[in-house]
Design a protein around this motif. Structure first.
Motif, PDB file in Angstrom:
ATOM      1  N   TYR A   1       0.760  -0.627   0.163  1.00 25.94           N
ATOM      2  CA  TYR A   1      -0.360   0.081  -0.360  1.00 25.94           C
ATOM      3  C   TYR A   1       0.935   1.540   0.027  1.00 25.94           C
ATOM      4  CZ  TYR A   1      -3.284  -3.362   2.731  1.00 25.94           C
ATOM      5  OH  TYR A   1      -3.555  -4.546   2.484  1.00 25.94           O
TER       6      TYR A   1
ATOM      7  N   TYR B   1       0.499   4.774   1.353  1.00 22.66           N
ATOM      8  CA  TYR B   1      -0.678   6.776   2.199  1.00 22.66           C
ATOM      9  C   TYR B   1       0.517   7.233   1.604  1.00 22.66           C
ATOM     10  CZ  TYR B   1      -2.780   2.409   3.881  1.00 22.66           C
ATOM     11  OH  TYR B   1      -3.652   0.964   4.222  1.00 22.66           O
TER      12      TYR B   1
ATOM     13  N   ARG C   1      -4.501   8.870   3.884  1.00 24.67           N
ATOM     14  CA  ARG C   1      -5.567   8.590   2.759  1.00 24.67           C
ATOM     15  C   ARG C   1      -4.542   7.199   1.690  1.00 24.67           C
ATOM     16  NH1 ARG C   1      -6.389  14.646   0.502  1.00 24.67           N
ATOM     17  NH2 ARG C   1      -4.658  14.960   1.189  1.00 24.67           N
ATOM     18  N   LEU C   2      -5.476   6.759   1.203  1.00 26.60           N
ATOM     19  CA  LEU C   2      -4.573   6.183   0.393  1.00 26.60           C
ATOM     20  C   LEU C   2      -4.599   5.942  -0.721  1.00 26.60           C
ATOM     21  CD1 LEU C   2      -4.121   3.424   0.331  1.00 26.60           C
ATOM     22  CD2 LEU C   2      -6.862   1.874  -0.152  1.00 26.60           C
TER      23      LEU C   2
ATOM     24  N   TYR D   1      -2.928   0.785  -3.711  1.00 27.38           N
ATOM     25  CA  TYR D   1      -2.693  -0.309  -3.148  1.00 27.38           C
ATOM     26  C   TYR D   1      -2.460  -1.905  -4.320  1.00 27.38           C
ATOM     27  CZ  TYR D   1      -7.690  -1.662  -3.191  1.00 27.38           C
ATOM     28  OH  TYR D   1      -9.294  -2.162  -3.440  1.00 27.38           O
TER      29      TYR D   1
ATOM     30  N   GLN E   1      -2.442  -6.229  -4.174  1.00 26.91           N
ATOM     31  CA  GLN E   1      -2.650  -6.900  -3.656  1.00 26.91           C
ATOM     32  C   GLN E   1      -1.545  -8.567  -4.487  1.00 26.91           C
ATOM     33  OE1 GLN E   1      -5.300  -7.984  -1.492  1.00 26.91           O
ATOM     34  NE2 GLN E   1      -5.144  -5.909  -1.048  1.00 26.91           N
TER      35      GLN E   1
ATOM     36  N   ASP F   1      -0.794  -6.504 -10.889  1.00 28.35           N
ATOM     37  CA  ASP F   1      -2.481  -6.696 -10.835  1.00 28.35           C
ATOM     38  C   ASP F   1      -1.873  -4.728  -9.241  1.00 28.35           C
ATOM     39  OD1 ASP F   1      -5.156  -6.313 -10.636  1.00 28.35           O
ATOM     40  OD2 ASP F   1      -4.441  -6.614  -9.044  1.00 28.35           O
TER      41      ASP F   1
ATOM     42  N   GLN G   1      -4.867  -1.535  -7.538  1.00 28.61           N
ATOM     43  CA  GLN G   1      -5.695  -0.581  -7.814  1.00 28.61           C
ATOM     44  C   GLN G   1      -6.109   0.507  -6.926  1.00 28.61           C
ATOM     45  OE1 GLN G   1      -8.670  -2.135  -8.744  1.00 28.61           O
ATOM     46  NE2 GLN G   1      -6.863  -4.239  -9.411  1.00 28.61           N
TER      47      GLN G   1
ATOM     48  N   ASP H   1      -7.763   6.358  -2.555  1.00 28.31           N
ATOM     49  CA  ASP H   1      -9.049   6.973  -2.884  1.00 28.31           C
ATOM     50  C   ASP H   1      -8.240   8.648  -3.141  1.00 28.31           C
ATOM     51  OD1 ASP H   1      -9.650   5.688   0.972  1.00 28.31           O
ATOM     52  OD2 ASP H   1     -11.134   5.979  -1.245  1.00 28.31           O
TER      53      ASP H   1
ATOM     54  N   LEU I   1       3.807   7.278   3.491  1.00 29.02           N
ATOM     55  CA  LEU I   1       3.918   5.790   4.378  1.00 29.02           C
ATOM     56  C   LEU I   1       3.731   4.641   3.568  1.00 29.02           C
ATOM     57  CD1 LEU I   1       2.153   7.079   7.714  1.00 29.02           C
ATOM     58  CD2 LEU I   1       4.752   6.031   6.950  1.00 29.02           C
TER      59      LEU I   1
ATOM     60  N   TYR J   1      -0.872 -12.943   5.483  1.00 26.11           N
ATOM     61  CA  TYR J   1      -0.818 -14.242   6.847  1.00 26.11           C
ATOM     62  C   TYR J   1       0.272 -14.788   6.729  1.00 26.11           C
ATOM     63  CZ  TYR J   1      -5.970 -12.779   6.820  1.00 26.11           C
ATOM     64  OH  TYR J   1      -7.234 -11.976   7.686  1.00 26.11           O
TER      65      TYR J   1
ATOM     66  N   GLN K   1       0.634  -6.734   9.695  1.00 26.45           N
ATOM     67  CA  GLN K   1       0.967  -5.024   8.881  1.00 26.45           C
ATOM     68  C   GLN K   1       1.366  -4.384   9.426  1.00 26.45           C
ATOM     69  OE1 GLN K   1      -2.431  -2.287   7.602  1.00 26.45           O
ATOM     70  NE2 GLN K   1      -2.410  -2.438   6.028  1.00 26.45           N
TER      71      GLN K   1
ATOM     72  N   PHE L   1       4.509  -0.885   8.317  1.00 26.88           N
ATOM     73  CA  PHE L   1       4.832   0.264   7.881  1.00 26.88           C
ATOM     74  C   PHE L   1       6.655   0.326   7.790  1.00 26.88           C
ATOM     75  CE2 PHE L   1       0.514   2.434   7.386  1.00 26.88           C
ATOM     76  CZ  PHE L   1       0.518   1.990   7.580  1.00 26.88           C
ATOM     77  N   GLY L   2       6.500   0.639   6.663  1.00 29.97           N
ATOM     78  CA  GLY L   2       8.082   1.463   6.518  1.00 29.97           C
ATOM     79  C   GLY L   2       7.828   2.971   7.548  1.00 29.97           C
TER      80      GLY L   2
END
Lengths: 114, 112
Positions: free
Chosen positions: A33, A35, A44-45, A48, A50, A54, A56, A59, A90, A96, A103, A105-106
């Motif tokens: 992700y 942000y 705010r995203l 991202y 998966q 690929d 997506q 916001d 970020l 998993y 999760q 974060f850097g």
């Protein structure tokens, strides 16, 4: 040690230039992700991803682009079309490990455009 | 608008007191997470609670989740000056992609 690295920590650019922020993870996480955080604000995203190849829009994707050619890497390009690029960026990854969801974060990249 | 909204926006307490922060969200979730951020730094994952769980503990942290009210609370007991930070809730929506959406955060100040 496993983790997420972002580079550089501080980045200064002139208006009108594209700039690419690096994000690398060795946690074997599928999802990554980006942000953006402005002073005193939440996250705010932007984009991202998966899986490899690929991604997506989040916001606030306008003026940004990403690629996901490798599982470990998810670079973000801030283009000249982004009207207010100065912010703290970020990167995060998630996945998993057994039954546990993780999760991380850097440390972030602070971009200043003048 | 943000999926998660924290309340209060800012909180100032004396060391040793308990701090409670609330988070409301709008859509069905898979899980809800709480993060901590020290000024100008990255986020640190504190605790995750799944949609079928109602309460979870980790050290001095206690998280509750009420899916009928679409709300969660984070309680920090016996606060310390080192707890001073911003705290964010984040939700992972049900189904498909693991899209994580953050709230606006609560800024906690613990006065020694």
């Amino acid at each position: 040690d496993g983790g997420i690295t972002q580079s550089p920590k501080y980045l200064f650019r002139k208006e009108g230039q594209n700039v690419t922020l690096s994000c690398e993870q060795n946690l074997n996480h599928d999802a990554m992700y980006w942000y953006r955080q402005d002073p005193g604000q939440g996250l705010r995203l932007i984009y991202y991803s998966q899986i490899v190849n690929d991604f997506q829009k989040g916001d606030i994707a306008e003026g940004y682009s990403v690629s996901r050619e490798k599982k470990e890497s998810f670079p973000l390009t801030v283009t000249s079309a982004q009207k207010n690029p100065t912010a703290f960026y970020l990167c995060a990854s998630s996945g998993y490990r057994g039954l546990s969801y993780e999760q991380y974060f850097g440390p972030g990249t602070r971009l200043t455009v003048t | 608008s943000q999926q998660g909204e924290e309340d209060p926006q800012a909180l100032s307490i004396q060391e040793g007191e308990n701090a409670t922060m609330n988070c409301s969200y709008k859509t069905s979730i898979n899980n809800l997470q709480w993060y901590r951020q020290n000024s100008g730094r990255g986020l640190v994952h504190l605790i995750l609670i799944r949609s079928n769980e109602r309460e979870k503990h980790s050290g001095r942290l206690r998280v509750t989740l009420d899916t009928s009210k679409k709300s969660s609370s984070l309680l920090i007991t016996a606060s310390r000056a080192a707890d001073t930070a911003s705290y964010f809730c984040a939700t992972v929506a049900s189904g498909g992609y693991q899209k994580v959406t953050f709230g606006t955060g609560t800024k906690l100040q613990v006065i020694p």
